[in-house]
Write a protein that holds these residues in place. Sequence first.
Motif, PDB file in Angstrom:
ATOM      1  N   ALA A  78      43.609  29.043  37.390  1.00  0.00           N
ATOM      2  CA  ALA A  78      45.079  29.082  37.364  1.00  0.00           C
ATOM      3  C   ALA A  78      45.661  27.913  36.578  1.00  0.00           C
ATOM      4  O   ALA A  78      46.640  28.067  35.844  1.00  0.00           O
ATOM      5  N   VAL A  79      45.041  26.727  36.705  1.00  0.00           N
ATOM      6  CA  VAL A  79      45.566  25.529  36.045  1.00  0.00           C
ATOM      7  C   VAL A  79      45.249  25.524  34.554  1.00  0.00           C
ATOM      8  O   VAL A  79      46.119  25.239  33.715  1.00  0.00           O
ATOM      9  N   PHE A  80      43.992  25.840  34.215  1.00  0.00           N
ATOM     10  CA  PHE A  80      43.555  25.719  32.823  1.00  0.00           C
ATOM     11  C   PHE A  80      43.635  27.034  32.048  1.00  0.00           C
ATOM     12  O   PHE A  80      43.502  27.046  30.824  1.00  0.00           O
ATOM     13  N   ASN A  91      46.335  42.406  36.518  1.00  0.00           N
ATOM     14  CA  ASN A  91      45.865  42.260  35.145  1.00  0.00           C
ATOM     15  C   ASN A  91      44.510  41.547  35.148  1.00  0.00           C
ATOM     16  O   ASN A  91      44.057  41.060  36.190  1.00  0.00           O
ATOM     17  N   GLU A  92      43.867  41.439  33.968  1.00  0.00           N
ATOM     18  CA  GLU A  92      42.482  40.957  33.912  1.00  0.00           C
ATOM     19  C   GLU A  92      42.333  39.525  34.420  1.00  0.00           C
ATOM     20  O   GLU A  92      41.412  39.220  35.180  1.00  0.00           O
ATOM     21  N   GLU A  93      43.238  38.632  34.009  1.00  0.00           N
ATOM     22  CA  GLU A  93      43.131  37.238  34.445  1.00  0.00           C
ATOM     23  C   GLU A  93      43.343  37.116  35.944  1.00  0.00           C
ATOM     24  O   GLU A  93      42.612  36.406  36.638  1.00  0.00           O
ATOM     25  N   ALA A 105      28.746  23.493  29.542  1.00  0.00           N
ATOM     26  CA  ALA A 105      29.214  24.878  29.617  1.00  0.00           C
ATOM     27  C   ALA A 105      30.731  24.983  29.614  1.00  0.00           C
ATOM     28  O   ALA A 105      31.287  26.024  29.250  1.00  0.00           O
ATOM     29  N   THR A 106      31.408  23.904  29.999  1.00  0.00           N
ATOM     30  CA  THR A 106      32.867  23.914  30.027  1.00  0.00           C
ATOM     31  C   THR A 106      33.461  23.995  28.620  1.00  0.00           C
ATOM     32  O   THR A 106      34.530  24.574  28.410  1.00  0.00           O
TER      33      THR A 106
END
Length: 404
Positions: free
Chosen positions: A376-378, A49-51, A310-311
């Motif tokens: 993966a975490v955020f 999938n995209e993520e 940018a975050t």
Amino acid sequence: MKRERYLSINKNVNGFSFANLGLFTGFANSVVNTVYSLCLLGIFKLFFNEEMASATVGVYASIYALFAVIVGLFSAEILHWFTKTRLLYITMVILGACYCMMSFSVKPMTFITLDFVNNFALTMLGILLPLFMSDFSKDIGMERLNARYHFWGNVGGIVAPVFAMTVVNFFGGNYRMPLLAAGMIYFSGLLFFKHFGIVQQDKTLKRVNMKKTIRLLRMEAVSFFKKTGMLRAYVVNFGFFALRSMRLLYVPIIVIENGFSNETLGTILSIGVLPYVLVNLFIGKFIKKYGARFWLTCGFASFAVFSVAATFISGPALLAIFVLWQISGALMESSHDLLFFNSMPKKEQSKYYGFFRTSVNFPSVVAPILGTMCIAVFGTTSAVWIITATMAILSTIVLWSDNK
């Protein structure tokens, strides 16, 4: 390693001649960098999938960079077997041919195989050109030659992103087609180099003793870090290319994920090259006046600030940050490797430069993996800028450390 003798060379050739090759390498690399992560994303979307595909791009980039590190480690041995002139011919032919083949609708594994062959050539090309410039620097100085090389590289990079995305749209959204243009540019660079008329006596190929080679590599690494200032030079160069790796890999993905068009991506990447061109017009003289460490500090510190912004920012303001932090990169581009060239004796540069160049590719092993962990975490791709902010701060600390 003894410095190589040149049997003949055209009388008008000097260090600037090799620096001018930056017009070809910069144009071709900018074309590739514009679409490279999007090509990979398209391949991995066939399986995930995209993520997950976005995260897999980072993993692939790390494996790809690890291979480049291995090539860099063995580059000194390769330079024992072949002259720099012959190697430059070989690398330019490989790059031209492989990029042309990668532009067609080949299977994913064929694309990846060609990509890794290109990896070898790109790594060797990045080692050869600075060594040629150093050989012919004479009274010019590496500061001016580095500035000239990066200036021409960025001139080529101004039009490359817009050109690449125009080609993509012309071929109905096919992100691979600009690679054909990159291949042709490398062939043009090969013809330009041929006019230098360089002749070197071929070296005698010796049988490879792998155990001895690995032992020599280990001794070379220990010897390198024992030399004055080399630990600092390595870590600072690592930091610069870690920021560059993350920027090249994730800016195109984030721009497209935020709903902007291909044309917008090409425009932003092109505008982002302008600071490099403008800064490189004068930075060579200013590095001599104020020192490389001053400009590196300005670059790392400002990049850290922009990364934090940018975050959290999205929309048009994010695009503005992607342009502004190019000023940070421009301040560092001509000085990031001067800590090596200004401290290492010329007679030993060929021996150790290949190992030093692992600081160019090793960041691309580490940084994308850390970026993948952040995603993966955020759960968002923009989290990768936490990594660039941290690396920029740590690089500044090492730059001003007491390491001798």
